[in-house]
Motif scaffolding. Structure first.
Motif, PDB file in Angstrom:
ATOM      1  N   GLY A  70      41.347 -34.765 -22.299  1.00 50.12           N
ATOM      2  CA  GLY A  70      42.489 -34.414 -21.456  1.00 50.12           C
ATOM      3  C   GLY A  70      42.044 -33.528 -20.304  1.00 50.12           C
ATOM      4  N   ALA A  71      42.728 -33.640 -19.175  1.00 53.85           N
ATOM      5  CA  ALA A  71      42.407 -32.826 -17.994  1.00 53.85           C
ATOM      6  C   ALA A  71      42.634 -31.349 -18.285  1.00 53.85           C
ATOM      7  CB  ALA A  71      43.266 -33.273 -16.821  1.00 53.85           C
ATOM      8  N   VAL A  72      41.738 -30.511 -17.797  1.00 57.34           N
ATOM      9  CA  VAL A  72      41.889 -29.063 -17.945  1.00 57.34           C
ATOM     10  C   VAL A  72      42.700 -28.567 -16.751  1.00 57.34           C
ATOM     11  CG1 VAL A  72      40.690 -26.851 -18.074  1.00 57.34           C
ATOM     12  CG2 VAL A  72      39.754 -28.854 -19.248  1.00 57.34           C
ATOM     13  N   PRO A  73      43.851 -27.922 -17.008  1.00 53.91           N
ATOM     14  CA  PRO A  73      44.770 -27.570 -15.931  1.00 53.91           C
ATOM     15  C   PRO A  73      44.616 -26.154 -15.393  1.00 53.91           C
ATOM     16  CG  PRO A  73      45.833 -27.181 -18.017  1.00 53.91           C
ATOM     17  CD  PRO A  73      44.434 -27.694 -18.326  1.00 53.91           C
ATOM     18  N   ASN A  74      45.287 -25.934 -14.253  1.00 57.86           N
ATOM     19  CA  ASN A  74      45.640 -24.595 -13.798  1.00 57.86           C
ATOM     20  C   ASN A  74      46.842 -24.180 -14.617  1.00 57.86           C
ATOM     21  OD1 ASN A  74      44.072 -24.294 -11.337  1.00 57.86           O
ATOM     22  ND2 ASN A  74      45.418 -25.793 -10.405  1.00 57.86           N
ATOM     23  N   ALA A 109      48.006 -29.581 -10.989  1.00 55.08           N
ATOM     24  CA  ALA A 109      46.713 -29.700 -10.306  1.00 55.08           C
ATOM     25  C   ALA A 109      45.599 -29.388 -11.302  1.00 55.08           C
ATOM     26  CB  ALA A 109      46.657 -28.744  -9.120  1.00 55.08           C
ATOM     27  N   ALA A 110      44.867 -30.403 -11.694  1.00 56.29           N
ATOM     28  CA  ALA A 110      43.786 -30.210 -12.673  1.00 56.29           C
ATOM     29  C   ALA A 110      42.536 -29.682 -11.984  1.00 56.29           C
ATOM     30  CB  ALA A 110      43.493 -31.536 -13.366  1.00 56.29           C
ATOM     31  N   ASN A 162      26.827 -28.781  -9.109  1.00 57.77           N
ATOM     32  CA  ASN A 162      28.265 -28.996  -9.267  1.00 57.77           C
ATOM     33  C   ASN A 162      28.972 -27.664  -9.499  1.00 57.77           C
ATOM     34  OD1 ASN A 162      26.889 -31.549  -9.939  1.00 57.77           O
ATOM     35  ND2 ASN A 162      28.950 -32.290 -10.321  1.00 57.77           N
ATOM     36  N   LEU A 163      30.049 -27.417  -8.754  1.00 55.46           N
ATOM     37  CA  LEU A 163      30.844 -26.199  -8.885  1.00 55.46           C
ATOM     38  C   LEU A 163      32.250 -26.556  -9.348  1.00 55.46           C
ATOM     39  CD1 LEU A 163      29.828 -24.514  -5.505  1.00 55.46           C
ATOM     40  CD2 LEU A 163      28.897 -24.026  -7.769  1.00 55.46           C
ATOM     41  N   VAL A 164      32.808 -25.770 -10.254  1.00 54.43           N
ATOM     42  CA  VAL A 164      34.163 -25.987 -10.755  1.00 54.43           C
ATOM     43  C   VAL A 164      35.147 -25.377  -9.757  1.00 54.43           C
ATOM     44  CG1 VAL A 164      35.778 -25.485 -12.623  1.00 54.43           C
ATOM     45  CG2 VAL A 164      33.363 -25.931 -13.139  1.00 54.43           C
ATOM     46  N   TYR A 165      36.198 -26.136  -9.413  1.00 52.23           N
ATOM     47  CA  TYR A 165      37.204 -25.600  -8.482  1.00 52.23           C
ATOM     48  C   TYR A 165      38.601 -26.048  -8.867  1.00 52.23           C
ATOM     49  CZ  TYR A 165      37.322 -30.156  -6.057  1.00 52.23           C
ATOM     50  OH  TYR A 165      37.464 -31.484  -5.737  1.00 52.23           O
ATOM     51  N   SER A 166      39.570 -25.350  -8.307  1.00 53.07           N
ATOM     52  CA  SER A 166      40.974 -25.664  -8.514  1.00 53.07           C
ATOM     53  C   SER A 166      41.449 -26.515  -7.343  1.00 53.07           C
ATOM     54  CB  SER A 166      41.782 -24.371  -8.585  1.00 53.07           C
ATOM     55  OG  SER A 166      43.144 -24.652  -8.720  1.00 53.07           O
ATOM     56  N   THR A 167      42.154 -27.604  -7.647  1.00 49.02           N
ATOM     57  CA  THR A 167      42.564 -28.538  -6.592  1.00 49.02           C
ATOM     58  C   THR A 167      43.866 -28.158  -5.907  1.00 49.02           C
ATOM     59  OG1 THR A 167      43.686 -29.947  -8.193  1.00 49.02           O
ATOM     60  CG2 THR A 167      41.380 -30.466  -7.682  1.00 49.02           C
ATOM     61  N   GLY A 168      44.603 -27.212  -6.433  1.00 48.76           N
ATOM     62  CA  GLY A 168      45.862 -26.836  -5.796  1.00 48.76           C
ATOM     63  C   GLY A 168      46.611 -25.806  -6.606  1.00 48.76           C
ATOM     64  N   GLY A 171      45.561 -18.501  -7.174  1.00 45.75           N
ATOM     65  CA  GLY A 171      46.241 -17.487  -7.969  1.00 45.75           C
ATOM     66  C   GLY A 171      46.522 -17.944  -9.391  1.00 45.75           C
ATOM     67  N   TYR A 172      46.205 -19.197  -9.701  1.00 40.31           N
ATOM     68  CA  TYR A 172      46.419 -19.727 -11.047  1.00 40.31           C
ATOM     69  C   TYR A 172      45.209 -19.431 -11.930  1.00 40.31           C
ATOM     70  CZ  TYR A 172      50.741 -22.201 -10.043  1.00 40.31           C
ATOM     71  OH  TYR A 172      52.041 -22.493  -9.753  1.00 40.31           O
ATOM     72  N   TYR A 173      45.404 -19.591 -13.221  1.00 38.90           N
ATOM     73  CA  TYR A 173      44.362 -19.298 -14.200  1.00 38.90           C
ATOM     74  C   TYR A 173      43.777 -20.575 -14.777  1.00 38.90           C
ATOM     75  CZ  TYR A 173      46.387 -14.657 -13.973  1.00 38.90           C
ATOM     76  OH  TYR A 173      46.839 -13.447 -13.517  1.00 38.90           O
ATOM     77  N   LEU A 174      42.535 -20.495 -15.237  1.00 42.04           N
ATOM     78  CA  LEU A 174      41.928 -21.616 -15.951  1.00 42.04           C
ATOM     79  C   LEU A 174      42.666 -21.730 -17.279  1.00 42.04           C
ATOM     80  CD1 LEU A 174      38.175 -22.313 -16.034  1.00 42.04           C
ATOM     81  CD2 LEU A 174      39.555 -22.765 -18.018  1.00 42.04           C
ATOM     82  N   GLY A 175      43.191 -22.919 -17.563  1.00 43.93           N
ATOM     83  CA  GLY A 175      44.031 -23.103 -18.739  1.00 43.93           C
ATOM     84  C   GLY A 175      43.331 -23.800 -19.880  1.00 43.93           C
TER      85      GLY A 175
END
Length: 194
Positions: A88-92, A35-36, A24-30, A77-81
């Motif tokens: 709770g969902a971890v956001p960009n 976008a979580a 499993n790889l962590v990715y940004s959805t948008g 271009g967003y950061y892990l938040g």
């Protein structure tokens, strides 16, 4: 004892170290703050994506302060938040966020702290990334950072776009897959005629 953190300026994938979920790889959805983060589903024997071609799976260490890392997604271009709410969902996030990292007690395996007593967590049986209030060894809050040597890729990447919607892609992107002859893929804006 100390542990070795990822280096500033280098690019990594964040891989789950949970038992039975190590593909499993962590990715940004948008590229928005709504976008979580997600995780790929487990695939046996191979990575579910071609690492280096899917930029939303790549994380650059933008800064390091002690054991705090600022991780920027190359595709968005967003950061892990951060996330203070349990489950709770971890956001960009648009602004750089320094998140503490701690050893999971296993060589090369880390926990990313996203809030007070909250850890980045691969939701049980799901692909959603959430905050969770426990982390122990190779559980769903255990991750590794694997360096990606971008020099070995041909610099072509994929980023899904939505038909008939305006989108801004901030990197030089090639365009493929146009079905119609002489179809316009994009229109150049902001060019002054001289």
């Amino acid at each position: 004892a100390s542990f070795i953190l990822p280096e500033v300026g280098k690019v990594y994938v964040i891989r789950s170290a949970a038992e039975g979920r190590t593909r499993n790889l962590v990715y940004s959805t948008g590229n928005s703050e709504t976008a979580a983060l997600q995780s790929t589903a487990q695939v046996e024997g191979a990575d579910p994506v071609v690492i280096g071609e899917d930029l939303n799976y790549l994380w650059k260490v933008a800064a390091k302060d002690g054991v705090k890392l600022t991780l920027r997604n190359l595709g968005t271009g967003y950061y892990l938040g951060g996330q203070e709410e349990n489950n709770g969902a971890v956001p960009n996030v648009a602004t750089p966020t320094a998140l503490p990292v701690q050893s999971a007690g296993i060589g090369g395996i880390f926990n990313i702290i996203v809030g007070e007593g909250e850890y980045l967590n691969l939701a049980g049986g799901d692909t959603r990334m959430c905050a969770w209030n426990a982390a122990s060894g190779a559980d769903n809050s255990a991750f590794s950072f694997e360096e990606v040597n971008m020099a070995v890729y041909n610099r072509q990447s994929r980023w899904p776009v939505t038909a008939d919607k305006f989108q801004i892609l901030t990197l030089p992107y090639g365009s493929f897959g146009i079905a119609e002859d002489e179809a316009a893929v994009y229109e150049v804006l902001g060019v002054n005629e001289v």
